[in-house]
Design a protein around this motif. Structure first.
Motif, mmCIF file in Angstrom:
data_model
loop_
_atom_site.group_PDB
_atom_site.id
_atom_site.type_symbol
_atom_site.label_atom_id
_atom_site.label_comp_id
_atom_site.label_asym_id
_atom_site.label_seq_id
_atom_site.Cartn_x
_atom_site.Cartn_y
_atom_site.Cartn_z
ATOM 1 N N GLY A 260 -8.225 3.108 -14.908
ATOM 2 C CA GLY A 260 -7.238 4.179 -14.928
ATOM 3 C C GLY A 260 -6.883 4.690 -13.542
ATOM 4 N N LYS A 261 -7.179 3.921 -12.512
ATOM 5 C CA LYS A 261 -6.869 4.377 -11.151
ATOM 6 C C LYS A 261 -5.386 4.726 -11.061
ATOM 7 N N PRO A 262 -5.042 5.962 -10.669
ATOM 8 C CA PRO A 262 -3.657 6.407 -10.785
ATOM 9 C C PRO A 262 -2.748 6.056 -9.619
ATOM 10 N N SER A 263 -3.322 5.725 -8.460
ATOM 11 C CA SER A 263 -2.470 5.524 -7.295
ATOM 12 C C SER A 263 -2.862 4.223 -6.615
ATOM 13 N N VAL A 264 -2.383 4.048 -5.383
ATOM 14 C CA VAL A 264 -2.520 2.771 -4.671
ATOM 15 C C VAL A 264 -3.973 2.301 -4.634
ATOM 16 N N HIS A 265 -4.261 1.106 -5.159
ATOM 17 C CA HIS A 265 -3.384 0.216 -5.917
ATOM 18 C C HIS A 265 -3.651 0.411 -7.403
ATOM 19 N N THR A 266 -2.624 0.747 -8.181
ATOM 20 C CA THR A 266 -2.764 0.975 -9.612
ATOM 21 C C THR A 266 -2.816 -0.372 -10.333
ATOM 22 N N PRO A 267 -3.744 -0.559 -11.275
ATOM 23 C CA PRO A 267 -3.841 -1.848 -11.973
ATOM 24 C C PRO A 267 -2.784 -2.016 -13.061
ATOM 25 N N TRP B 87 -5.474 -7.731 -9.247
ATOM 26 C CA TRP B 87 -5.713 -6.373 -8.722
ATOM 27 C C TRP B 87 -7.119 -6.272 -8.145
ATOM 28 N N GLY B 88 -8.099 -6.851 -8.835
ATOM 29 C CA GLY B 88 -9.485 -6.754 -8.402
ATOM 30 C C GLY B 88 -9.790 -7.494 -7.126
ATOM 31 N N ALA B 89 -8.899 -8.378 -6.702
ATOM 32 C CA ALA B 89 -9.067 -9.062 -5.420
ATOM 33 C C ALA B 89 -8.410 -8.303 -4.277
ATOM 34 N N ARG B 90 -7.720 -7.199 -4.599
ATOM 35 C CA ARG B 90 -6.958 -6.466 -3.589
ATOM 36 C C ARG B 90 -7.442 -5.024 -3.404
ATOM 37 N N PRO C 95 0.802 -1.224 0.000
ATOM 38 C CA PRO C 95 0.000 0.000 0.000
ATOM 39 C C PRO C 95 0.836 1.275 0.000
ATOM 40 N N SER C 96 2.140 1.183 -0.262
ATOM 41 C CA SER C 96 3.034 2.325 -0.101
ATOM 42 C C SER C 96 3.203 3.113 -1.399
ATOM 43 N N PHE C 97 3.307 4.438 -1.265
ATOM 44 C CA PHE C 97 3.536 5.298 -2.411
ATOM 45 C C PHE C 97 4.865 4.989 -3.094
ATOM 46 N N VAL C 98 5.889 4.639 -2.298
ATOM 47 C CA VAL C 98 7.201 4.400 -2.895
ATOM 48 C C VAL C 98 7.132 3.215 -3.844
ATOM 49 N N THR C 99 6.307 2.215 -3.530
ATOM 50 C CA THR C 99 6.135 1.073 -4.436
ATOM 51 C C THR C 99 5.344 1.490 -5.667
ATOM 52 N N ARG C 100 4.360 2.381 -5.493
ATOM 53 C CA ARG C 100 3.655 2.943 -6.641
ATOM 54 C C ARG C 100 4.622 3.674 -7.557
ATOM 55 N N ASN C 101 5.529 4.482 -6.984
ATOM 56 C CA ASN C 101 6.526 5.187 -7.785
ATOM 57 C C ASN C 101 7.366 4.208 -8.591
ATOM 58 N N PHE C 102 7.805 3.152 -7.917
ATOM 59 C CA PHE C 102 8.566 2.091 -8.573
ATOM 60 C C PHE C 102 7.755 1.481 -9.713
ATOM 61 N N GLY C 103 6.465 1.250 -9.456
ATOM 62 C CA GLY C 103 5.610 0.607 -10.434
ATOM 63 C C GLY C 103 5.498 1.391 -11.722
ATOM 64 N N TYR C 104 5.437 2.724 -11.639
ATOM 65 C CA TYR C 104 5.275 3.523 -12.849
ATOM 66 C C TYR C 104 6.514 3.488 -13.746
ATOM 67 N N LEU C 105 7.672 3.200 -13.195
ATOM 68 C CA LEU C 105 8.854 3.046 -14.030
ATOM 69 C C LEU C 105 8.847 1.700 -14.751
ATOM 70 N N VAL C 106 8.469 0.637 -14.040
ATOM 71 C CA VAL C 106 8.683 -0.724 -14.511
ATOM 72 C C VAL C 106 7.479 -1.290 -15.255
ATOM 73 N N PHE C 107 6.274 -0.953 -14.804
ATOM 74 C CA PHE C 107 5.060 -1.517 -15.384
ATOM 75 C C PHE C 107 4.358 -0.485 -16.269
ATOM 76 N N ASP C 108 3.318 -0.936 -16.929
ATOM 77 C CA ASP C 108 2.467 -0.027 -17.699
ATOM 78 C C ASP C 108 1.016 -0.329 -17.339
ATOM 79 N N ASN C 109 0.126 0.597 -17.661
ATOM 80 C CA ASN C 109 -1.280 0.406 -17.316
ATOM 81 C C ASN C 109 -2.168 0.663 -18.533
ATOM 82 N N LEU C 110 -3.391 0.198 -18.437
ATOM 83 C CA LEU C 110 -4.296 0.224 -19.581
ATOM 84 C C LEU C 110 -4.784 1.616 -19.912
#
Length: 530
Positions: free
Chosen positions: A158-165, A117-120, A48-63
């Motif tokens: 398109g949820k932008p923050s915790v938890h981003t799909p 994601w939908g289970a979390r 649930p941490s913002f720092v992991t969200r920040n990490f996610g935007y570098l490594v992953f992509d979203n729909l």
């Protein structure tokens, strides 16, 4: 101990030396940005941490990506079609999408990622509850068939923050429960995580993803063309606030996620530094996470006593945000955003310690121990926690303050053990408008009766209102329902709010293409002239 300026600069130089990555020329050196707390959990779905969200935007992509105006635009998608009754949504992936190992991104990966994601996630769970089936349609298409009307399908994706799909390979998403971190990090985003160089809690290294195919249009917030223009990136943690400021001034780092408020006057006089002006949905909101499972906070009167301890003016001033705060804002959904409302906010308009004491007496509070987890390493949460602790004690709460780093607290925070087995009662937290402005992701509304987070509130009236809000497609009616949800959340003290403010980022002026949108956006930027 406070460092002198010379000591701070020397320590910064030692910290930022990176022997694993030689720096041949200034233009080739990594883009270095400093985050608020250390990165421990790499999985943006389980953490649930913002720092992991920040990490996610570098490594992953979203729909779907959110643009600077708060609109939602296709990102990994080419687009979508909707049936006349708005119950069947057909999506198509754009060509050229590939994971970092070269495997193509398929509809199977998307379906598996969305189900995990939908289970979390709060919004994800509600979308899945309204879904009859989510199926693939060939290798690049998928179909979402709803069992009942749901007014925010695109907003959910398109949820932008915790938890981003974020999207990950099906072989990973399908094999890992959403509450457990994935063991392999494999994304399709603009940067590749260099796991063999990662120092947990301190430094994280990335390289440009040469395979990434950005969209053709210009970058716009979290939408548009995510063009990685720097070859290497380092995400760094610096617990010492003075060291952060000195390192930015000397050019040893390029970007601070949160500029120390005490240094803002100095930064404003420095022609080499730019200070963020992001506001509205990019602003932040202090709040108190309450464990409703643990006595005495299973009693609404005790939770209301916490509300009365939260003098927003004193808290924001104590945390250094007097000039950047909105102490008069008493909206659960953030002032300056579409669902801003004061309906039902009267009880917290003018909080009072005398009322807090009276509520504790009325509740029959008998000096029960209250475990407060205090994040000592967070530049945002530590000062808020100090003011909160003082006011709770003055109101009469029997506090057991347990200070620790945020990463350790985050691991305890998602557990439900009794207090004598490492459990907790209260945690000072902070969220952005990306999380709080939508009722379905708001910490005091969106998790009602979901049982997928530890704070455990569940109110029947709120359940009915959320169901109506979910099904409603008319913006005016959704705003009316948001007002009613605000009223119930404050009456039940599900998540007491403690002050809205702007926590600006700061960066070196030679950076070009910086997207000023409330948290670090690393694509689109490059070094240039001053």
């Amino acid at each position: 101990m406070m460092l002198t300026r010379r000591q701070g600069l020397a320590a910064g130089a030692a910290l930022l030396a990176a022997p694993r990555i030689p720096l041949a020329q200034s233009r080739e050196r990594p883009f270095r940005f400093v985050v608020n707390v250390g990165l421990q959990n790499l999985d943006p779905i389980s953490s649930p941490s913002f720092v992991t969200r920040n990490f996610g935007y570098l490594v992953f992509d979203n729909l779907v990506g959110m643009d600077m105006k708060g609109g939602y635009r296709p990102q990994m998608l080419q687009g979508w079609d909707v049936s006349a009754d708005r119950l069947t949504w057909t999506f198509r992936l754009r060509p050229g999408l590939a994971f970092h190992d070269g495997a193509p991104v398929t509809s199977e990966d998307v379906v598996a990622s969305l189900k995990r994601w939908g289970a979390r996630d709060s919004i994800g769970r509600r979308l899945m509850a309204a879904t009859a089936e989510l199926t693939t349609a060939g290798s690049d298409g998928f179909v979402l068939r709803l069992s009942r009307p749901y007014g925010g399908v695109i907003e959910a994706l398109g949820k932008p923050s915790v938890h981003t799909p974020f999207i990950m390979p099906a072989r990973i998403a399908s094999a890992t429960p959403p509450t457990q971190p994935v063991r392999e990090i494999m994304g399709s985003g603009p940067f590749v995580f260099l796991r063999d160089q990662w120092i947990p809690g301190e430094r994280t290294f990335f390289r440009k993803n040469e395979r990434y195919v950005p969209r053709d249009e210009p970058a716009d917030g979290l939408a548009g063309g995510k063009v990685p223009k720097v070859e290497r990136v380092e995400m760094i943690t610096m617990p010492d606030i003075a060291l952060r400021a000195a390192s930015l001034q000397q050019g040893e780092v390029d970007y601070l996620e949160y500029a120390p408020v005490d240094n803002l006057p100095l930064f404003r006089r420095d022609r080499n530094i730019v200070i963020s002006e992001a506001s509205g949905i990019a602003e932040m909101l202090y709040g108190v996470s309450i464990n409703h499972y643990q006595p005495p906070f299973d009693k609404v009167l005790v939770r209301r006593a916490v509300q009365q301890c939260l003098d927003r003016r004193e808290i924001l001033a104590g945390a250094g945000f007097a000039e950047l705060g909105r102490p008069d804002c008493a909206s659960m959904f953030m002032c300056g955003t579409p669902f801003e409302t004061n309906r039902g906010s009267e009880p917290i308009a003018d909080p009072s310690l005398d009322r807090a004491r009276a509520l504790l007496r009325e509740a029959g509070y008998n000096n029960e121990r209250v475990v407060l987890l205090h994040p000592l390493d967070s530049a945002l949460l530590n000062p808020f926690g100090l003011v909160l602790i003082d006011r709770l004690k003055r109101a009469g709460f029997n506090l057991d303050v347990q200070g620790s780093d945020w990463s350790s607290i985050a691991q305890r925070w998602v557990q439900r053990q009794p207090l004598d087995q490492g459990g907790w009662s209260l945690v000072p937290v902070v969220y952005t408008g990306f999380d709080m402005s939508d009722p379905l992701s708001n910490m005091g509304v969106g998790f009602n009766c979901t049982n997928n987070q530890p704070w455990g509130y569940c109110d029947a009236e709120m359940t009915t209102l959320i169901e109506r809000f979910e099904a409603e497609g008319d913006p005016a009616r959704r705003k009316e329902l948001a007002g009613e949800l605000n009223r119930v959340a404050i009456a039940q003290a599900t998540f007491p709010i403690a002050g809205q403010f702007r926590a600006p980022a700061a960066w070196r002026r030679e950076l070009r293409g910086v997207i000023d949108f409330g948290f670090p956006v690393v694509w689109n930027l490059e070094r240039g002239g001053r």
